[in-house]
Design an enzyme around this catalytic site. Sequence first.
Site, mmCIF file in Angstrom:
data_model
loop_
_atom_site.group_PDB
_atom_site.id
_atom_site.type_symbol
_atom_site.label_atom_id
_atom_site.label_comp_id
_atom_site.label_asym_id
_atom_site.label_seq_id
_atom_site.Cartn_x
_atom_site.Cartn_y
_atom_site.Cartn_z
ATOM 1 N N GLY A 16 0.807 -1.215 0.000
ATOM 2 C CA GLY A 16 0.000 0.000 0.000
ATOM 3 C C GLY A 16 0.841 1.265 0.000
ATOM 4 N N ASP A 17 1.926 1.259 0.773
ATOM 5 C CA ASP A 17 2.827 2.411 0.816
ATOM 6 C C ASP A 17 3.468 2.647 -0.549
ATOM 7 O OD1 ASP A 17 2.300 1.942 3.524
ATOM 8 O OD2 ASP A 17 4.186 0.854 3.789
ATOM 9 N N SER A 18 3.865 1.550 -1.197
ATOM 10 C CA SER A 18 4.510 1.638 -2.507
ATOM 11 C C SER A 18 3.539 2.152 -3.557
ATOM 12 C CB SER A 18 5.030 0.264 -2.916
ATOM 13 O OG SER A 18 5.902 -0.247 -1.935
#
Length: 305
Positions: free
Chosen positions: A249-251
């Site tokens: 999700g961060d990526s």
Amino acid sequence: MLYTLTTNPAIDMNADSQTMEANKVNRTTNAVYSPNGKGLNVSFVLKHYGIDSGILGFFGGFSGDYIVSECRKRGYRINAVEIVGTTRINMFLTVGGNEYKLVNNGPVVSAEEQEKMLETLASLQDMDVLTINGSAANGMAEDYYERILELCREKGVKTVLDISSTALSGLMRYRPYLIKPNDDEMKAIFGLGAENEEETIASLKKLHSLGAQNILLTMGEKGIYFYNGSRAYFCEAHPVRLKSSACAGDSCLAAFLSVWLKKPEKVEYALRLASATGASVAESDGLGDFANVERYLEKVRVYSL
């Protein structure tokens, strides 16, 4: 200049095991250790796509020292607020086709340490965008996020919020430039569903009416939605064999920001890059090497709704 703030960073250990049995020695293989935390991941992926950013966070003990030294070794500008506690270590264990996530709460951050971060934020003269990512640190004051957003409003700084906290609902009055909930967080924090396209679009419009200027809704293997107040988009997810979802999700967020912040008219490409990057990371330990991003980028499609 974009800065990322991680209030509860970690070292992540990813490993494989053939067994996961109680009261027995379960030996692991292929252990990978990485400096982690949602904001740090955003900075790491932004750099992969040629965007410089500064790293902000609370770090303590031997594990905190490791993260700070690794970031500096990799060439990142890091403004570390040193804390008395020890930065947490999380473990993600893959057994067969299943992933076990062992996530620690993290150390207490004192009121004095919290004030030091606010002073650091106030001192940054080149901050144009601030992303606030991840879970709140133990001991964080209930109004701490509000104080950060008030400071950003006074400085004219755009805010991007990816926080797994019920406090997110109360921050909508600050009109964050972008929020990135996943479907579980949207339900838990706002009571809004995403079971089908009609319900999802209605939920996105509700979030916009509450104050979010733009919404990036990530739904794992079910895809990504984006809404900017005038148009909604849906981007497919590329199917992969899941290795670890810890950083996906961060990526996805970082890849999207790497394009959309400077060129919002390229939102469809930004969504495709976000989807392809998230898929590549999900099939890797940690962030992986992004080797399959270009191939996946050619296959995922975006629909204007």
